[in-house]
Design a protein around this motif. Sequence first.
Motif, PDB file in Angstrom:
ATOM      1  N   ASN A 243       0.861  -1.182   0.000  1.00  0.00           N
ATOM      2  CA  ASN A 243       0.000   0.000   0.000  1.00  0.00           C
ATOM      3  C   ASN A 243       0.897   1.232   0.000  1.00  0.00           C
ATOM      4  O   ASN A 243       1.774   1.361   0.864  1.00  0.00           O
ATOM      5  CB  ASN A 243      -0.896   0.022   1.240  1.00  0.00           C
ATOM      6  CG  ASN A 243      -1.702  -1.254   1.389  1.00  0.00           C
ATOM      7  OD1 ASN A 243      -2.583  -1.540   0.599  1.00  0.00           O
ATOM      8  ND2 ASN A 243      -1.381  -2.039   2.411  1.00  0.00           N
ATOM      9  N   VAL A 245       1.393   5.427   0.085  1.00  0.00           N
ATOM     10  CA  VAL A 245       0.824   6.721   0.453  1.00  0.00           C
ATOM     11  C   VAL A 245       1.847   7.775   0.069  1.00  0.00           C
ATOM     12  O   VAL A 245       2.954   7.800   0.626  1.00  0.00           O
ATOM     13  CB  VAL A 245       0.504   6.816   1.952  1.00  0.00           C
ATOM     14  CG1 VAL A 245      -0.120   8.179   2.270  1.00  0.00           C
ATOM     15  CG2 VAL A 245      -0.415   5.688   2.391  1.00  0.00           C
ATOM     16  N   ARG A 267      -2.970  -0.800  -2.824  1.00  0.00           N
ATOM     17  CA  ARG A 267      -3.590   0.512  -2.692  1.00  0.00           C
ATOM     18  C   ARG A 267      -2.598   1.619  -3.034  1.00  0.00           C
ATOM     19  O   ARG A 267      -1.400   1.492  -2.767  1.00  0.00           O
ATOM     20  CB  ARG A 267      -4.063   0.778  -1.256  1.00  0.00           C
ATOM     21  CG  ARG A 267      -5.182  -0.072  -0.737  1.00  0.00           C
ATOM     22  CD  ARG A 267      -5.627   0.469   0.624  1.00  0.00           C
ATOM     23  NE  ARG A 267      -6.587  -0.409   1.288  1.00  0.00           N
ATOM     24  CZ  ARG A 267      -6.263  -1.296   2.225  1.00  0.00           C
ATOM     25  NH1 ARG A 267      -5.008  -1.428   2.597  1.00  0.00           N
ATOM     26  NH2 ARG A 267      -7.194  -2.052   2.791  1.00  0.00           N
ATOM     27  N   ILE A 269      -2.686   5.818  -2.163  1.00  0.00           N
ATOM     28  CA  ILE A 269      -3.373   6.986  -1.611  1.00  0.00           C
ATOM     29  C   ILE A 269      -2.505   8.197  -1.908  1.00  0.00           C
ATOM     30  O   ILE A 269      -1.354   8.277  -1.452  1.00  0.00           O
ATOM     31  CB  ILE A 269      -3.629   6.832  -0.106  1.00  0.00           C
ATOM     32  CG1 ILE A 269      -4.525   5.610   0.137  1.00  0.00           C
ATOM     33  CG2 ILE A 269      -4.272   8.096   0.455  1.00  0.00           C
ATOM     34  CD1 ILE A 269      -4.710   5.252   1.588  1.00  0.00           C
ATOM     35  N   TYR A 284      -3.248   6.022 -11.422  1.00  0.00           N
ATOM     36  CA  TYR A 284      -3.337   5.312 -10.150  1.00  0.00           C
ATOM     37  C   TYR A 284      -4.247   4.089 -10.234  1.00  0.00           C
ATOM     38  O   TYR A 284      -3.913   3.017  -9.720  1.00  0.00           O
ATOM     39  CB  TYR A 284      -3.845   6.259  -9.064  1.00  0.00           C
ATOM     40  CG  TYR A 284      -2.901   7.397  -8.740  1.00  0.00           C
ATOM     41  CD1 TYR A 284      -1.567   7.157  -8.438  1.00  0.00           C
ATOM     42  CD2 TYR A 284      -3.342   8.719  -8.726  1.00  0.00           C
ATOM     43  CE1 TYR A 284      -0.695   8.189  -8.130  1.00  0.00           C
ATOM     44  CE2 TYR A 284      -2.482   9.766  -8.411  1.00  0.00           C
ATOM     45  CZ  TYR A 284      -1.162   9.490  -8.120  1.00  0.00           C
ATOM     46  OH  TYR A 284      -0.306  10.526  -7.817  1.00  0.00           O
ATOM     47  N   SER A 291      -7.463   2.923  -5.402  1.00  0.00           N
ATOM     48  CA  SER A 291      -6.701   4.159  -5.241  1.00  0.00           C
ATOM     49  C   SER A 291      -7.629   5.288  -4.831  1.00  0.00           C
ATOM     50  O   SER A 291      -8.812   5.323  -5.190  1.00  0.00           O
ATOM     51  CB  SER A 291      -5.955   4.522  -6.531  1.00  0.00           C
ATOM     52  OG  SER A 291      -6.826   4.512  -7.652  1.00  0.00           O
ATOM     53  N   LEU A 292      -7.070   6.209  -4.053  1.00  0.00           N
ATOM     54  CA  LEU A 292      -7.827   7.320  -3.489  1.00  0.00           C
ATOM     55  C   LEU A 292      -6.947   8.557  -3.529  1.00  0.00           C
ATOM     56  O   LEU A 292      -5.764   8.496  -3.177  1.00  0.00           O
ATOM     57  CB  LEU A 292      -8.212   7.000  -2.040  1.00  0.00           C
ATOM     58  CG  LEU A 292      -8.817   8.114  -1.185  1.00  0.00           C
ATOM     59  CD1 LEU A 292     -10.177   8.535  -1.724  1.00  0.00           C
ATOM     60  CD2 LEU A 292      -8.939   7.644   0.275  1.00  0.00           C
ATOM     61  N   ALA A 308      -7.353   8.286 -10.018  1.00  0.00           N
ATOM     62  CA  ALA A 308      -7.627   7.363  -8.914  1.00  0.00           C
ATOM     63  C   ALA A 308      -9.057   6.835  -9.012  1.00  0.00           C
ATOM     64  O   ALA A 308      -9.932   7.455  -9.621  1.00  0.00           O
ATOM     65  CB  ALA A 308      -7.429   8.077  -7.576  1.00  0.00           C
ATOM     66  N   PHE A 332      -5.072  13.745   6.800  1.00  0.00           N
ATOM     67  CA  PHE A 332      -5.136  12.312   6.521  1.00  0.00           C
ATOM     68  C   PHE A 332      -4.762  11.485   7.747  1.00  0.00           C
ATOM     69  O   PHE A 332      -5.412  10.464   8.027  1.00  0.00           O
ATOM     70  CB  PHE A 332      -4.224  11.951   5.345  1.00  0.00           C
ATOM     71  CG  PHE A 332      -4.277  10.497   4.988  1.00  0.00           C
ATOM     72  CD1 PHE A 332      -5.402   9.963   4.397  1.00  0.00           C
ATOM     73  CD2 PHE A 332      -3.214   9.650   5.276  1.00  0.00           C
ATOM     74  CE1 PHE A 332      -5.471   8.614   4.072  1.00  0.00           C
ATOM     75  CE2 PHE A 332      -3.276   8.310   4.966  1.00  0.00           C
ATOM     76  CZ  PHE A 332      -4.402   7.787   4.360  1.00  0.00           C
ATOM     77  N   PHE A 351     -14.164   6.320   5.407  1.00  0.00           N
ATOM     78  CA  PHE A 351     -12.791   6.124   4.925  1.00  0.00           C
ATOM     79  C   PHE A 351     -11.998   5.178   5.835  1.00  0.00           C
ATOM     80  O   PHE A 351     -10.772   5.230   5.859  1.00  0.00           O
ATOM     81  CB  PHE A 351     -12.090   7.481   4.815  1.00  0.00           C
ATOM     82  CG  PHE A 351     -12.743   8.403   3.827  1.00  0.00           C
ATOM     83  CD1 PHE A 351     -12.437   8.319   2.483  1.00  0.00           C
ATOM     84  CD2 PHE A 351     -13.699   9.328   4.246  1.00  0.00           C
ATOM     85  CE1 PHE A 351     -13.057   9.152   1.555  1.00  0.00           C
ATOM     86  CE2 PHE A 351     -14.316  10.170   3.332  1.00  0.00           C
ATOM     87  CZ  PHE A 351     -13.993  10.083   1.981  1.00  0.00           C
ATOM     88  N   LEU A 356     -11.431   0.920   2.192  1.00  0.00           N
ATOM     89  CA  LEU A 356     -10.568   1.413   1.122  1.00  0.00           C
ATOM     90  C   LEU A 356     -10.175   0.259   0.211  1.00  0.00           C
ATOM     91  O   LEU A 356      -9.005  -0.100   0.064  1.00  0.00           O
ATOM     92  CB  LEU A 356      -9.331   2.102   1.711  1.00  0.00           C
ATOM     93  CG  LEU A 356      -9.597   3.299   2.628  1.00  0.00           C
ATOM     94  CD1 LEU A 356      -8.292   3.933   3.063  1.00  0.00           C
ATOM     95  CD2 LEU A 356     -10.502   4.319   1.961  1.00  0.00           C
TER      96      LEU A 356
END
Length: 405
Positions: A243, A245, A267, A269, A284, A291-292, A308, A332, A351, A356
């Motif tokens: 994941n 970020v 993931r 983010i 993304y 994806s966010l 995303a 976040f 969230f 997610l």
Amino acid sequence: MLGNARILVMNMHVERLEPRTLLSAGAPGDAGATPAAALDLGTMSGVRKVSESLSAADRVDCFRFAVKNRGNVNITLTRLAAGVAVELLDSRLRLIARSSGGAGAVLRVSRSLAKGSYFVRVSGTGAATAYGLTIQADLNWTTAKSGSLSAAVGLVFASGSTRAISAARDTWIVIHGWTGSPSGIADVAAAIDSISPSDQVLALDWSDPASGDMFSAFSWVPAVARAAAATINRWGIDGSRINLVGHSMGGYLAGALADALPDGVNRIIALDPATDPWGALVDYADRSQYSLAFIAGDMATRAAAFTAHEAFRLDMKGLGSLLSHMAVLDFFATLMRTANGASPDRVSALFAVDRLVSGADRPWQYDAYDDGYEGVLEVGESGGHWRPRNITYRDSSGREVTLRA
């Protein structure tokens, strides 16, 4: 060594087990009693295991190894039937760390070591005991190369831990932006660590190449992504466990890293992602299972954010682009702690980490707004942190809904 091939080296059987190396000792006595007679384990990368024994006539075993890059080294001694001590020494035989224990104990030494040569000394009391020695060298740091230039890149535990990397654990990688460092994203990493204690949370430290001017930093992103991907592949961590970020230019690097891994990642983010306006646009959704993106202001590359699966615009009233660009980190981190806490508010709960994922039940329409985002989060400061006050989106019927926290 490939496949099941085996080579006899110094009376020891060496076999290659992807993605790690297993080194099993043969006859007792291979390890000398002094550093000068130490059994040479060579240059370490991954895991090596040695089976040996001590007795009244053989009270000390010494081993020598080298690491070609700095990183975490973990030494473990098991299967003890008597009291034993294990010591880690530098090339000048200065003690770095020591652990001791009796029968049944598991001895551990964990340190971050610089490039160089080291010794492991195992000593007993005279009572007979076999033991298993495991050394894992993760080589967390590597070199990214861009043309004739090179720069240091590290994948290190965000908490500063020197424990061993595990290919069997879900892994979060938090990525700082231009002129940044892991300290700037420490709160995001700590928030993820607190809600996912069984996962390993790493920081991608590319502060060396990110320290130049903006154009230079952008140009380094592909090389840094390739170097980090090579480390992840060497560790044997599957993309389905990863994941990412990324903040600011770190969002661009997150997309490039996902692209450099064979099957993408679990993931991504992206926090106010800033991508190279002259380079290829990241995608993304194409390189992740989910994806966010959060868009905090004008410093974000909106076209990248809208690739995303889900993208939300943050309305941080009273903040300009630069301040909102930085405040998104606190937003976040606070969102993750609140969403996954005991009593999340109605907006934060949308969230939570377990939501997610691709295909999760959502109250909003995808790409409901013309620019390609799903909704707007109004964010305000409360208790020293930035928190959602409400979220506005369009439901399945197209009706605009505002849900208050």
